[in-house]
Structure formats: structure tokens, C-alpha cells
Write a protein that holds these residues in place. Sequence first.
Motif, PDB file in Angstrom:
ATOM      1  N   LEU A 125       0.805  -1.225   0.000  1.00  0.00           N
ATOM      2  CA  LEU A 125       0.000   0.000   0.000  1.00  0.00           C
ATOM      3  C   LEU A 125       0.836   1.271   0.000  1.00  0.00           C
ATOM      4  O   LEU A 125       0.329   2.348  -0.317  1.00  0.00           O
ATOM      5  CB  LEU A 125      -0.933   0.019   1.221  1.00  0.00           C
ATOM      6  N   GLY A 126       2.110   1.143   0.395  1.00  0.00           N
ATOM      7  CA  GLY A 126       2.929   2.330   0.585  1.00  0.00           C
ATOM      8  C   GLY A 126       2.898   2.744   2.045  1.00  0.00           C
ATOM      9  O   GLY A 126       1.893   2.563   2.747  1.00  0.00           O
ATOM     10  N   GLU A 127       4.000   3.285   2.509  1.00  0.00           N
ATOM     11  CA  GLU A 127       4.114   3.596   3.939  1.00  0.00           C
ATOM     12  C   GLU A 127       3.090   4.640   4.385  1.00  0.00           C
ATOM     13  O   GLU A 127       2.525   4.549   5.475  1.00  0.00           O
ATOM     14  CB  GLU A 127       5.530   4.089   4.240  1.00  0.00           C
ATOM     15  N   ARG A 128       2.809   5.612   3.547  1.00  0.00           N
ATOM     16  CA  ARG A 128       1.877   6.672   3.953  1.00  0.00           C
ATOM     17  C   ARG A 128       0.489   6.113   4.203  1.00  0.00           C
ATOM     18  O   ARG A 128      -0.153   6.415   5.214  1.00  0.00           O
ATOM     19  CB  ARG A 128       1.827   7.758   2.873  1.00  0.00           C
ATOM     20  N   ILE A 129       0.014   5.260   3.305  1.00  0.00           N
ATOM     21  CA  ILE A 129      -1.330   4.689   3.468  1.00  0.00           C
ATOM     22  C   ILE A 129      -1.367   3.728   4.651  1.00  0.00           C
ATOM     23  O   ILE A 129      -2.302   3.749   5.463  1.00  0.00           O
ATOM     24  CB  ILE A 129      -1.767   3.972   2.176  1.00  0.00           C
ATOM     25  N   ALA A 130      -0.348   2.872   4.750  1.00  0.00           N
ATOM     26  CA  ALA A 130      -0.337   1.873   5.824  1.00  0.00           C
ATOM     27  C   ALA A 130      -0.302   2.516   7.204  1.00  0.00           C
ATOM     28  O   ALA A 130      -0.734   1.910   8.186  1.00  0.00           O
ATOM     29  CB  ALA A 130       0.856   0.934   5.646  1.00  0.00           C
ATOM     30  N   GLN A 131       0.209   3.761   7.288  1.00  0.00           N
ATOM     31  CA  GLN A 131       0.299   4.434   8.579  1.00  0.00           C
ATOM     32  C   GLN A 131      -0.886   5.350   8.870  1.00  0.00           C
ATOM     33  O   GLN A 131      -0.867   6.063   9.870  1.00  0.00           O
ATOM     34  CB  GLN A 131       1.599   5.244   8.648  1.00  0.00           C
ATOM     35  N   GLU A 132      -1.896   5.318   8.024  1.00  0.00           N
ATOM     36  CA  GLU A 132      -3.074   6.135   8.305  1.00  0.00           C
ATOM     37  C   GLU A 132      -3.668   5.754   9.656  1.00  0.00           C
ATOM     38  O   GLU A 132      -3.756   4.580  10.014  1.00  0.00           O
ATOM     39  CB  GLU A 132      -4.115   5.944   7.201  1.00  0.00           C
ATOM     40  N   GLU A 133      -4.085   6.756  10.391  1.00  0.00           N
ATOM     41  CA  GLU A 133      -4.508   6.552  11.773  1.00  0.00           C
ATOM     42  C   GLU A 133      -5.632   5.524  11.899  1.00  0.00           C
ATOM     43  O   GLU A 133      -5.603   4.663  12.780  1.00  0.00           O
ATOM     44  CB  GLU A 133      -4.956   7.897  12.380  1.00  0.00           C
ATOM     45  N   GLN A 134      -6.608   5.589  11.010  1.00  0.00           N
ATOM     46  CA  GLN A 134      -7.732   4.669  11.111  1.00  0.00           C
ATOM     47  C   GLN A 134      -7.290   3.219  10.892  1.00  0.00           C
ATOM     48  O   GLN A 134      -7.748   2.306  11.575  1.00  0.00           O
ATOM     49  CB  GLN A 134      -8.814   5.040  10.100  1.00  0.00           C
ATOM     50  N   LEU A 135      -6.382   2.991   9.926  1.00  0.00           N
ATOM     51  CA  LEU A 135      -5.880   1.643   9.673  1.00  0.00           C
ATOM     52  C   LEU A 135      -5.046   1.127  10.832  1.00  0.00           C
ATOM     53  O   LEU A 135      -5.055  -0.072  11.125  1.00  0.00           O
ATOM     54  CB  LEU A 135      -5.066   1.616   8.381  1.00  0.00           C
ATOM     55  N   GLN A 136      -4.321   2.038  11.481  1.00  0.00           N
ATOM     56  CA  GLN A 136      -3.515   1.631  12.629  1.00  0.00           C
ATOM     57  C   GLN A 136      -4.394   1.243  13.817  1.00  0.00           C
ATOM     58  O   GLN A 136      -4.078   0.313  14.562  1.00  0.00           O
ATOM     59  CB  GLN A 136      -2.559   2.763  13.035  1.00  0.00           C
ATOM     60  N   LYS A 137      -5.508   1.940  13.975  1.00  0.00           N
ATOM     61  CA  LYS A 137      -6.395   1.675  15.110  1.00  0.00           C
ATOM     62  C   LYS A 137      -7.269   0.445  14.887  1.00  0.00           C
ATOM     63  O   LYS A 137      -7.652  -0.227  15.850  1.00  0.00           O
ATOM     64  CB  LYS A 137      -7.284   2.898  15.375  1.00  0.00           C
ATOM     65  N   GLU A 138      -7.610   0.168  13.634  1.00  0.00           N
ATOM     66  CA  GLU A 138      -8.508  -0.945  13.333  1.00  0.00           C
ATOM     67  C   GLU A 138      -7.793  -1.911  12.376  1.00  0.00           C
ATOM     68  O   GLU A 138      -7.885  -1.772  11.155  1.00  0.00           O
ATOM     69  CB  GLU A 138      -9.799  -0.441  12.715  1.00  0.00           C
ATOM     70  N   PRO A 139      -7.072  -2.902  12.920  1.00  0.00           N
ATOM     71  CA  PRO A 139      -6.294  -3.819  12.085  1.00  0.00           C
ATOM     72  C   PRO A 139      -7.120  -4.540  11.033  1.00  0.00           C
ATOM     73  O   PRO A 139      -6.616  -4.854   9.949  1.00  0.00           O
ATOM     74  CB  PRO A 139      -5.719  -4.810  13.104  1.00  0.00           C
ATOM     75  N   ASP A 140      -8.408  -4.812  11.336  1.00  0.00           N
ATOM     76  CA  ASP A 140      -9.245  -5.492  10.339  1.00  0.00           C
ATOM     77  C   ASP A 140      -9.367  -4.672   9.059  1.00  0.00           C
ATOM     78  O   ASP A 140      -9.451  -5.220   7.950  1.00  0.00           O
ATOM     79  CB  ASP A 140     -10.633  -5.765  10.910  1.00  0.00           C
ATOM     80  N   LEU A 141      -9.391  -3.353   9.198  1.00  0.00           N
ATOM     81  CA  LEU A 141      -9.443  -2.490   8.019  1.00  0.00           C
ATOM     82  C   LEU A 141      -8.142  -2.557   7.232  1.00  0.00           C
ATOM     83  O   LEU A 141      -8.145  -2.460   5.996  1.00  0.00           O
ATOM     84  CB  LEU A 141      -9.739  -1.040   8.432  1.00  0.00           C
ATOM     85  N   LEU A 142      -7.022  -2.722   7.949  1.00  0.00           N
ATOM     86  CA  LEU A 142      -5.727  -2.865   7.280  1.00  0.00           C
ATOM     87  C   LEU A 142      -5.709  -4.146   6.453  1.00  0.00           C
ATOM     88  O   LEU A 142      -5.244  -4.154   5.300  1.00  0.00           O
ATOM     89  CB  LEU A 142      -4.602  -2.874   8.314  1.00  0.00           C
TER      90      LEU A 142
END
Length: 568
Positions: free
Chosen positions: A272-289
Amino acid sequence: MNDRLVPVTPSLRRKLKSSFQQQFKSTEDFLLRWTQQADALGKSPLEADIENILYSQTQSTCVYWIINGVCQLLLHRPYRDNSLKQIPLSLKQELHNKFYQQFKVQGEIAWGEFAVAWGKHLNDSDPPRHQTLRNFLTNEERNSCEHWLVDGLCHLLLDRSFDECMEQGLENSTKLPSSASHSSKSNSQSIIPIGFDTIRWVGRNALVAKLEHQLQEDGRILSIVGMTGIGKTSLAMRLTVEPSLAIKFQESYTVNLDRTLSNFWEIARQLLGERIAQEEQLQKEPDLLVQAVVDKLRSQPCLLILDMLEEVLESDGEGSHQFSEPLFTKFFEQIVKAQQMLSRIILTSQDLPPAIAEGRYPSRAHIERLKGLEETEALELFETWDVHILEEVDLENLKRIIRVYEGHPLALRVIAGEIRMPPYNGDVRAYWYDYGDEITAVESMKDVTEERSREDKPRLDRYSIGLTDLVKKRIDRTFTRLYKAEPLACLMLCQGAVYRRAVERSAWLLMISEHSHEAQASAFQSLQRRFLLEEEYTERKVLYRLHSLIRRVALDRLAQLEVEVLPL
């Protein structure tokens, strides 16, 4: 003695601490081992120095000679400074050309020969991966590199350190006429690709064709499994350059898994790229990642290789494995359940992966177990390494080596590299003169009438420097991992090593008869799931034995395990 301060990263500290806990009972034991190897490591440090490296939460640096010695003892390689260094184009070009001259044979990179040379020259049994070198040497835009890698290449190829190369380059630049410093970039020599995508491959053509067909059809997850050094990663890399797959999956990603890291996040970062993978929502909700990664693979044709899957597996206590990171379970289930999936995933593992989605999608998840090369394939391997058969006795000796090693690709590549390099220079008879007795000894063990022996000392994994550094240490790591996860299975393995020939399953269970039948069966299944048993099929029954390379290490550990694991 080098007293310069170097960084100690949290990741390195975790690796050192984990290895220390597996190998030593106390700091005193560690320092005793250091003293025994003082000729190579230098004087012994203080106990406080070792404890600071392993346990300190605040100390982020250490003097080089101490941390280097600790890495040598615990990781079997020198300290690696991962700080990035700017690399002048002229130096990068010189390294590229030297590498090309030394390790390109018949149009292909001799990776086994490079690994042997790296181990011998740098006393480092863990050479850099192919992809790491490719990314540095063939990418014209990359002008930086980790210090340990460029310093190792400088020592190996130029016989001087990176710092010495930089000093020499600076001296030369001060001698250039002023007009030379303004030369345009277009006049500089470009990096020439050196065939890193060409794999030195022999045999298994029918298998490659079969697996290619599965990946072209509905086979979404291919698991390549087998013992250490059997060629799992090489086969995965070979599939990536198969023309039909390379055209269909033009995006290719390789993730080397490591139990000390957050591995699924690393997969997400690459895809996904580091910027997208580090988005706050994805970090908080692993299922979304997980969903974001699956969406990328579903909509864009990618080939994703996850190397060393065993690093994210752990025992479930019943002879099977489960993922240490639960996100992997959800990820693989979504991959096989998706109505459409344009991407494919190749896994390599020493351990049998857990069943995906309870095995309800057999056509979408395939497991392929690798074994040794056939005799004709192994002879072709020696030929591609410029080991030429001059007389009939050379052919017979190579066949004997192949049979004793059961076609084990890594061991045979190491031996081929040793025969090809000085002092043997391709002379099979000269190599046999030095080491033929080791092969004959193992053949004799199989021919004696006595079925069992605790006193056999086969040396197939250690009779030369290359075998010790590149084969034995990998087998040692396999045993350490097994003992840490399932000590009873490890005891069964070591006790079964007394058998010189294959025996029935019931004989293996009797090895730990002091334990319940359920525990015996679970331990046996664990050895099967880790591919540590070789099957021999006879009329109406199956017999089991250890691979020739595994047996010696098992016998070495038997006495200690009987004390530590057997009930009083």
C-alpha cells in the motif's frame, strides 16, 4: 581494538536477547564461552556490558568490539551497522563491475559461490539476500546503502573497508583538474544490469510447469514446504521469472518474515505504501488494514512472496501450528474466500502451515513439499558450477556425494563452490582426496548389520568451512526452534537418531514410551509437520528415518535432552 560507538537498535536487542535465552543459562556462562574464543573475539568484556546490551531500555549505543563479539556468539555473524551511507556513483560502479567479474558464470550469477566467499572472507554465515544486492547494485537511482552491506562488499571485492574507499576517493578527487568536477551526469557510466533476475536453476522442470499451471488457474496460495536448505526460496524465485507469470503479474513483492517484527504491517507497507499503511484509522482498526491489503490484491494482479513463514507460526500444543499474528488467519481466509482474486501468493516454510478456511477451498490453496534433487539433476548442478568430469572415477565420486547427501541442494551447492574455487580449481579427485573418507564413513554406517548406534559421528554438515558455516548452522537453528516450541518432539527426534535405517512408526513412539499415547502421537505429528522425517515406502507399510544431514546434530544433542526432558 575498535572502541568507536555504534548504534544498538531495539530490533537487534530483541534478537540478541532471544538467542541468549535459548543458548545460555546466565551471563557467566556467556562470558565463559567468550573466554574460550578469546583468540578470535579479544579480551572478555564486563558482565555489566553484556547486561546493558541485552536488557537496557535507555542505552542505544555500544563500543564496536563488544557488540561485534556478542553478535558473533549469539547470531553467528559480525555486528551489522544499519545506518545509511551515501555511495558515490564511481564506487558503486566499481563494486558492480567486480561483482560481475567474480561471480557471473556462463551468463548467470553464482549465488552459492558468492555465499561461500562472503562467509569465508567476512566470517559471516548469513550473506545478504539476492533481492538486497539487486536493489542496491542495479538501481541507478539508489545512491545510499546500509553500512554493513557496502562495507562487506568493499572488503570482499576491493579488499579494503568502505571508509578506506571513501578516503581514497576523496584523495583522488582533490587531484582532479577543476574541469573534471563539472562533468555532466550524462557522461557518467550507467549501472549495467548483471542478470540478478536470472536464477542459477537446474532440474525440477516438470514441477515448475505444474506449479505455474496451478498459479495460472485458480491456485491462489501456493505453500512450498520442506527442510532447511532444500530449495524452497529458490523455487519461489524461479517461478517469478517464468515468462507467463512475469507477464501476468507485473507487480512482484517479496517479504522476508521475522518473528521479532510486526510482519503483517510490513506486508501492508510494501503493497500500500508507507503513507497509506500508517493512516490513523488503519492503525487503530487492524481489520481495516487487512481489508485494504486484500482489496489491493483482488483488484491488481500482483505476485506476493512471503519467505520463511515458519517465523510467524507457533505450536498450538496439539502437534499442529497456528499463526502468532492473528491477522494472518483473517488475511489468508479472505484471499481464498474472495469471489475474484487477480493476485497470487507464494509461501515458503519449514513448517506445515495451518489449514486455510478449514480446508474448504482445496483448489485455491496448494501445498508442495520439496525433497532432494534426482541424481541427474544434481550432476547438472555440478556441471553448471564448472565442476567438470574428466574421468569415470570423478563421475562415481560425485554420485557417491549426491547419494550420501540425498540430493540436498544447499549442501551440494556449497560442495560445488568449494571444488570450483582454490585450492581445488575444479579438480574432483583433489577434493575427494581431502574429504572422501567422510563420505565413505557415512556409507559404511548404513551397511553395518547393527540397526542402532548412539556412537555414530557422521560429519556431513561440518567437514569443511563452507558446510559448517552455511549448512550446520542452519540445521542448528532448526533444532533450537523445535526444542523451544516442543521439547518432547525434539527428544523423540534425537532418540530416533540412533536408528541407522528407516523403522516403523511404532518404533518412533516407543522412543518416549514414558509419556501417554496421546503425547507420543502429538510429538510424532509435530516432526511430520516440520518435515523432519523422511518416509520410505515398502510393501504395505511406511518406514521413517532422519535425513543424513539431520542425524548428526540430533545425536550430538541426545544426552543433554535425555536429562532435560525425560521424567525422573
